[in-house]
Write a protein that holds these residues in place. Structure first.
Motif, PDB file in Angstrom:
ATOM      1  N   TYR A  94       0.837  -1.199  -0.055  1.00  0.00           N
ATOM      2  CA  TYR A  94      -0.017   0.177  -0.122  1.00  0.00           C
ATOM      3  C   TYR A  94       1.014   1.384   0.111  1.00  0.00           C
ATOM      4  O   TYR A  94       0.438   2.341  -0.815  1.00  0.00           O
ATOM      5  CB  TYR A  94      -0.896  -0.184   1.187  1.00  0.00           C
ATOM      6  CG  TYR A  94      -1.808   1.197   1.157  1.00  0.00           C
ATOM      7  CD1 TYR A  94      -2.874   1.224   0.373  1.00  0.00           C
ATOM      8  CD2 TYR A  94      -1.762   2.239   2.208  1.00  0.00           C
ATOM      9  CE1 TYR A  94      -3.710   2.529   0.416  1.00  0.00           C
ATOM     10  CE2 TYR A  94      -2.441   3.399   2.198  1.00  0.00           C
ATOM     11  CZ  TYR A  94      -3.547   3.593   1.193  1.00  0.00           C
ATOM     12  OH  TYR A  94      -4.111   4.415   1.301  1.00  0.00           O
ATOM     13  N   THR A 100      -4.628  -0.677  -4.582  1.00  0.00           N
ATOM     14  CA  THR A 100      -5.648   0.647  -4.412  1.00  0.00           C
ATOM     15  C   THR A 100      -6.051   0.545  -2.852  1.00  0.00           C
ATOM     16  O   THR A 100      -5.990  -0.244  -2.225  1.00  0.00           O
ATOM     17  CB  THR A 100      -6.772   0.576  -5.333  1.00  0.00           C
ATOM     18  OG1 THR A 100      -7.572  -0.660  -4.734  1.00  0.00           O
ATOM     19  CG2 THR A 100      -6.625   0.294  -6.668  1.00  0.00           C
ATOM     20  N   THR A 101      -6.570   1.845  -2.511  1.00  0.00           N
ATOM     21  CA  THR A 101      -6.958   1.815  -1.008  1.00  0.00           C
ATOM     22  C   THR A 101      -8.141   0.840  -0.863  1.00  0.00           C
ATOM     23  O   THR A 101      -8.236   0.295   0.283  1.00  0.00           O
ATOM     24  CB  THR A 101      -7.687   3.466  -0.805  1.00  0.00           C
ATOM     25  OG1 THR A 101      -6.473   4.091  -1.047  1.00  0.00           O
ATOM     26  CG2 THR A 101      -7.921   3.161   0.591  1.00  0.00           C
ATOM     27  N   ALA A 102      -9.135   0.916  -1.694  1.00  0.00           N
ATOM     28  CA  ALA A 102     -10.255  -0.130  -1.572  1.00  0.00           C
ATOM     29  C   ALA A 102      -9.634  -1.610  -1.473  1.00  0.00           C
ATOM     30  O   ALA A 102     -10.159  -2.436  -0.623  1.00  0.00           O
ATOM     31  CB  ALA A 102     -11.054  -0.148  -2.769  1.00  0.00           C
ATOM     32  N   ASP A 103      -8.545  -1.994  -2.328  1.00  0.00           N
ATOM     33  CA  ASP A 103      -7.829  -3.368  -2.525  1.00  0.00           C
ATOM     34  C   ASP A 103      -7.254  -3.657  -0.656  1.00  0.00           C
ATOM     35  O   ASP A 103      -7.349  -4.585  -0.406  1.00  0.00           O
ATOM     36  CB  ASP A 103      -7.181  -3.564  -3.441  1.00  0.00           C
ATOM     37  CG  ASP A 103      -7.761  -3.924  -4.774  1.00  0.00           C
ATOM     38  OD1 ASP A 103      -9.018  -4.082  -4.622  1.00  0.00           O
ATOM     39  OD2 ASP A 103      -7.221  -3.688  -5.757  1.00  0.00           O
ATOM     40  N   GLN A 105      -8.042  -1.969   2.096  1.00  0.00           N
ATOM     41  CA  GLN A 105      -8.857  -2.089   3.090  1.00  0.00           C
ATOM     42  C   GLN A 105      -9.812  -3.632   3.174  1.00  0.00           C
ATOM     43  O   GLN A 105      -9.899  -4.117   4.070  1.00  0.00           O
ATOM     44  CB  GLN A 105      -9.824  -0.691   2.866  1.00  0.00           C
ATOM     45  CG  GLN A 105      -9.612   0.547   3.310  1.00  0.00           C
ATOM     46  CD  GLN A 105     -10.587   1.404   2.985  1.00  0.00           C
ATOM     47  OE1 GLN A 105     -11.550   1.273   2.291  1.00  0.00           O
ATOM     48  NE2 GLN A 105     -10.215   2.664   3.519  1.00  0.00           N
ATOM     49  N   ALA A 106     -10.013  -3.855   1.881  1.00  0.00           N
ATOM     50  CA  ALA A 106     -10.547  -5.312   1.774  1.00  0.00           C
ATOM     51  C   ALA A 106      -9.710  -6.411   2.171  1.00  0.00           C
ATOM     52  O   ALA A 106     -10.118  -7.353   3.084  1.00  0.00           O
ATOM     53  CB  ALA A 106     -11.013  -5.578   0.287  1.00  0.00           C
ATOM     54  N   LYS A 109      -9.161  -6.266   6.055  1.00  0.00           N
ATOM     55  CA  LYS A 109     -10.492  -6.760   6.890  1.00  0.00           C
ATOM     56  C   LYS A 109     -10.314  -8.249   6.889  1.00  0.00           C
ATOM     57  O   LYS A 109     -10.720  -8.823   7.826  1.00  0.00           O
ATOM     58  CB  LYS A 109     -11.847  -6.193   5.897  1.00  0.00           C
ATOM     59  CG  LYS A 109     -13.117  -6.598   6.781  1.00  0.00           C
ATOM     60  CD  LYS A 109     -14.326  -5.992   6.059  1.00  0.00           C
ATOM     61  CE  LYS A 109     -15.464  -6.535   6.683  1.00  0.00           C
ATOM     62  NZ  LYS A 109     -16.677  -5.926   6.212  1.00  0.00           N
TER      63      LYS A 109
END
Length: 196
Positions: A94, A100-103, A105-106, A109
């Motif tokens: 990251y 990406t930020t979305a990837d 974060q996923a 999680k």
């Protein structure tokens, strides 16, 4: 872990040995006093640690429990290391802008969910091991108490103490071999009874 298991067992047995013997059940009638030709006088001592380390109970079941515990601890350490490595790799990717930020974060999680599942599983396994250790310790304590009661069935000893509390004593007061033999005999009887 062997030292922790053994130390916990010894500590429990030492504390139990200090309990009021008057409240204990009636002494088990056993073989004649000549069957236990150890000790002289009204005082005797037992090297509890030696009895426990050399007993058939410890050699058959204690070492297996110890190995099971060590295996679980190694497994927990490896899982923690793998999850930490995965989290560090995610952070590095990251920061370098490789995901990406979305990837990120996923993935984070997902890692957090696996950490929570791992912690829950490890906690349940640790509780099971703790309970098994508790049962094992109680069995060893019971065998030791029964052995001492059998050896002192004729009440020839007014005082039997754990050798770990001794500073100096005559070896003729040592009834450890007799206690070990009786612990092993009682353990064999218990195993035979359990198989029926």
């Amino acid at each position: 872990m062997k030292r922790i298991l053994f130390t916990a067992l010894v500590a429990t047995l030492t504390l139990a040995g200090c309990a009021d013997r008057q409240a204990a059940s009636a002494p088990v009638e056993s073989e004649t006093p000549e069957a236990y030709p150890a000790g002289s006088g009204e005082i005797a001592y037992v090297q509890v640690e030696a009895v426990l380390a050399q007993s058939d109970l410890y050699l058959n079941e204690g070492t297996a429990l110890q190995q099971k515990t060590e295996k679980a601890q190694k497994s927990w350490a490896q899982k923690e290391k793998n999850l930490q490595y995965e989290a560090a790799q995610l952070q590095e990717k990251y920061q370098k802008g490789l995901i990406t930020t979305a990837d990120a974060q996923a993935t984070q999680k997902s890692i957090e969910q696996r950490v929570a599942a791992y912690q829950n599983s490890a906690q349940k396994e640790a509780q099971t091991l703790e309970e098994e250790n508790y049962v094992f310790t109680n069995r060893a304590q019971d065998l030791l108490q029964r052995a001492v009661q059998a050896i002192n069935g004729d009440k020839r000893y007014k005082l039997i103490i754990n050798a770990s509390a001794l500073i100096d004593a005559d070896t003729t007061l040592n009834i450890t071999p007799a206690v070990l033999a009786e612990v092993n005999r009682l353990y064999a009887e218990d195993r035979k009874a359990d198989k029926k």
